[in-house]
Scaffold this motif. Structure first.
Motif, PDB file in Angstrom:
ATOM      1  N   ALA A  62       7.883   0.641  -3.271  1.00  0.00           N
ATOM      2  CA  ALA A  62       6.473   0.603  -3.160  1.00  0.00           C
ATOM      3  C   ALA A  62       6.254  -1.135  -2.720  1.00  0.00           C
ATOM      4  O   ALA A  62       7.160  -1.705  -3.372  1.00  0.00           O
ATOM      5  N   TYR A  63       5.408  -1.221  -1.953  1.00  0.00           N
ATOM      6  CA  TYR A  63       5.315  -2.559  -1.525  1.00  0.00           C
ATOM      7  C   TYR A  63       3.848  -3.017  -1.425  1.00  0.00           C
ATOM      8  O   TYR A  63       3.005  -2.253  -1.275  1.00  0.00           O
ATOM      9  N   VAL A  64       3.495  -4.407  -1.581  1.00  0.00           N
ATOM     10  CA  VAL A  64       2.243  -4.929  -1.714  1.00  0.00           C
ATOM     11  C   VAL A  64       1.941  -5.092  -0.190  1.00  0.00           C
ATOM     12  O   VAL A  64       2.545  -5.257   0.844  1.00  0.00           O
ATOM     13  N   ASN A  65       0.520  -4.578   0.153  1.00  0.00           N
ATOM     14  CA  ASN A  65      -0.042  -4.748   1.322  1.00  0.00           C
ATOM     15  C   ASN A  65      -1.490  -5.371   1.487  1.00  0.00           C
ATOM     16  O   ASN A  65      -1.986  -5.279   0.271  1.00  0.00           O
ATOM     17  N   ALA A  66      -1.911  -5.702   2.577  1.00  0.00           N
ATOM     18  CA  ALA A  66      -3.239  -6.153   2.565  1.00  0.00           C
ATOM     19  C   ALA A  66      -4.118  -5.642   4.030  1.00  0.00           C
ATOM     20  O   ALA A  66      -2.920  -5.941   4.879  1.00  0.00           O
TER      21      ALA A  66
END
Length: 385
Positions: A62-66
């Motif tokens: 899982a990874y941070v996105n925006a």
């Protein structure tokens, strides 16, 4: 002595057997204890799985996105000022870049002149309608005058005709001289010509009035139902002026959202073109997590379920609380630049992963900000509690 020796020999032979039996008993005791510990741990794990474990699915993929905002100029011009640098935090509306406003100001002045000209033309057209209306009235008077002249010419013509008839009737008796008859004929011809001229004058006056009325109607069509502010030409000039003012405002590029500047690609003196990216803004207060779960893990996962998320940046001491807000439209491999093709004889089934999006608590994000691309661990509570 012989009996003592035999007893000693028997005791010596029995001693190893006793030690061996004692070791075996001790080993069995520890094995039993280990078995009990394993059974207890297995029972505890079973209880934990029934009560907790089966209601949770997790992944560390899982990874941070925006939703990163691309800053692009809306017109082409030379850069005169750059107010931000990479990693700088900005607020919505902060000035990022200033462009040369010279051409935009000239366009505004030209648009203002065009608007003034459109207003002047409308006032001139309105005034022309008044003049044309007066001309129509004057042409009506001309028609009345021409008709009066026609009546006079008609009377003169009747008089000349009667005089000619009388003299022609007396001519055979010699009561009228030849000169007098000739003069009567000339008078008749002149009266007839004057009558034709008067009729032509009436026709001309009427035609002139029709032309004046047509000009008045055409001019009225330009201003009828409109005021100076609602005239189409004035409205078009206003729109052109608004567009020029908007271009002038766009020479100052402002931040569209709150965030952190990244990938700045603009320098003072550079000529930027319309639509070319010059920097990005990452909204760190509105980041989310894209977690790639195995397809079998998603059997019970639904939108709205709570999730706990931890970051490698802060470790397990900082826990973010979020909720599942959506599923991707396809697996990660199907959405890749070059999707996998499994239509071959050497096909091997590979477990697929489906990205789901986790929205995080804004207050927790404010306390412990995250950056796009950071690795996360996600645990979804499929019980919904």
């Amino acid at each position: 002595m012989a009996d003592a020796a035999q007893e000693f020999t028997a005791d010596t032979e029995q001693a190893p057997d006793a030690a061996k039996d004692e070791r075996m008993a001790t080993r069995r005791k520890w094995l039993l204890r280990l078995l009990i510990v394993v059974l207890v741990l297995g029972a505890l794990y079973g209880i934990w799985y029934v009560l907790v474990g089966r209601n949770h699915v997790g992944t560390d993929n899982a990874y941070v996105n925006a939703e990163i905002a691309q800053v692009t100029p809306l017109l082409s011009a030379q850069v005169t000022e750059v107010s931000v640098t990479d990693t700088q935090a900005v607020k919505k509306g902060d000035i990022l870049v200033k462009l040369d406003p010279t051409n935009a100001r000239i366009a505004v002045e030209q648009a203002e002149a065009d608007l003034a000209e459109a207003r002047r033309r409308f006032r001139q057209t309105t005034a022309t309608s008044g003049a044309l209306s007066a001309q129509v009235t004057a042409r009506g008077a001309d028609i009345a005058q021409a008709r009066a002249q026609l009546a006079t010419a008609q009377a003169d013509f009747e008089k000349a005709r009667i005089d000619l008839q009388r003299r022609e009737a007396l001519a055979p008796d010699g009561a009228v001289s030849g000169d007098e008859l000739t003069s009567a004929r000339k008078g008749y011809a002149a009266a007839k010509a004057a009558l034709d001229l008067a009729r032509a004058g009436v026709a001309q006056a009427e035609a002139t009035r029709v032309a004046a009325a047509g000009q008045l109607a055409a001019n009225d069509a330009l201003v009828k139902g409109s005021t100076e502010d609602t005239d189409p030409a004035v409205l078009a000039a206003k729109a052109k002026l608004d567009n020029a003012k908007l271009d002038l405002e766009r020479t100052v590029i402002r931040a569209p959202i709150d965030g952190v500047i990244s990938k700045r690609q603009v320098q003072i003196g550079q000529r930027v073109t319309q639509g070319s990216p010059i920097m990005s803004i990452v909204p760190i207060s509105q980041v989310y997590v894209d977690a790639n779960f195995k397809e079998r893990q998603l059997r019970r996962v639904k939108v709205g379920m709570p999730a706990k998320v931890t970051s490698d940046l802060y470790g397990g001491d900082v826990v973010y609380h979020g909720r599942v807000i959506g599923f991707a439209g396809g697996t990660g491999s199907s959405m890749s630049l070059i999707p996998a093709q499994n239509a071959t004889g050497n096909w091997i089934k590979v477990v697929q992963r489906v990205p789901i999006r986790i929205a995080l608590d804004p207050r927790e994000l404010a306390e412990h900000p995250l950056r796009v691309g950071l690795s996360m661990e996600v645990d979804v509570n499929v019980s919904g509690r």
